[in-house]
Scaffold this motif. Structure first.
Motif: not given
Lengths: 60, 138
Positions: A24, A34, B76-78, B80-81, B133-134, B136-138
């Motif tokens: 992801q 991102f 990083d992304l997880q 941020k979510i 959030g999950k 949105r960044y899918r």
């Protein structure tokens, strides 16, 4: 980054596994949703054997 | 030879997730004990009830430590979510909580609301924000 990945016939999951992040995260970086942290950016640069500024463009 | 970055990250995240699950179960168990225990041992043993409450607080501190370790182990992304969801939940708690206080002081609230409603609301808001959030960044 998607072009660099495709040129090596790697999937997003392949890149994610090599860099140590989730698929992801790679997808979000490629779609511009991102920005990676500096450590991740360095790992991506090492993976693609390029400089960071050759992979990521400062849009400001 | 160093382990591949993916293996290191995966092990750290798995270990942190397991720790968080364990501490969450422990905290839930001590909470249930403190809440429903007095119904079993009655008012004859207030020390036991106090011990159960203190145990719940101590385990709660352990849960907080486990959660911060879990957060640090995420990529990083997880991270941020989760942090975005925490910010929204905190904001909702503050706004709704103080809104209720003001409304209640003004005599606008006809019913008495349990204090537990606030952390419950924050939990629901966090879950909703996390799922959004999950997606949105899918």
């Amino acid at each position: 980054m998607a072009d660099l990945r495709s040129a090596r016939a790697w999937t997003q999951a392949d890149v994610a596994q090599r860099v140590g992040v989730s698929r992801q995260t790679i997808n979000a970086i490629e779609t511009g949703k991102f920005d990676p942290s500096l450590p991740v950016a360095f790992r991506l640069a090492r993976l693609f054997e390029l400089r960071i500024d050759e992979i990521f463009i400062d849009e400001q | 030879m160093d382990a591949p970055q993916d293996a290191v990250s995966y092990r750290a995240e798995t270990r942190a997730t397991g720790g968080l699950v364990a501490w969450t179960l422990a905290w839930t168990a001590t909470l249930a004990l403190a809440r429903f225990g007095p119904g079993f041992w009655g008012d004859l043993h207030p020390v036991v009830t106090w011990a159960a409450v203190v145990a719940n607080l101590v385990v709660g501190v352990g849960w907080i430590v486990a959660f911060t370790r879990f957060l640090r182990a995420l990529d990083d992304l997880q991270r941020k979510i989760v942090q975005d969801a925490l910010a929204i939940a905190l904001g909702a708690g503050w706004v709704v909580g103080f809104g209720y206080v003001v409304a209640d002081a003004a005599g606008l609230v006809p019913v008495e609301v349990e204090v537990a409603a606030l952390p419950a609301l924050m939990g629901v808001v966090f879950l909703a924000a996390f799922v959004i959030g999950k997606i949105r960044y899918r």
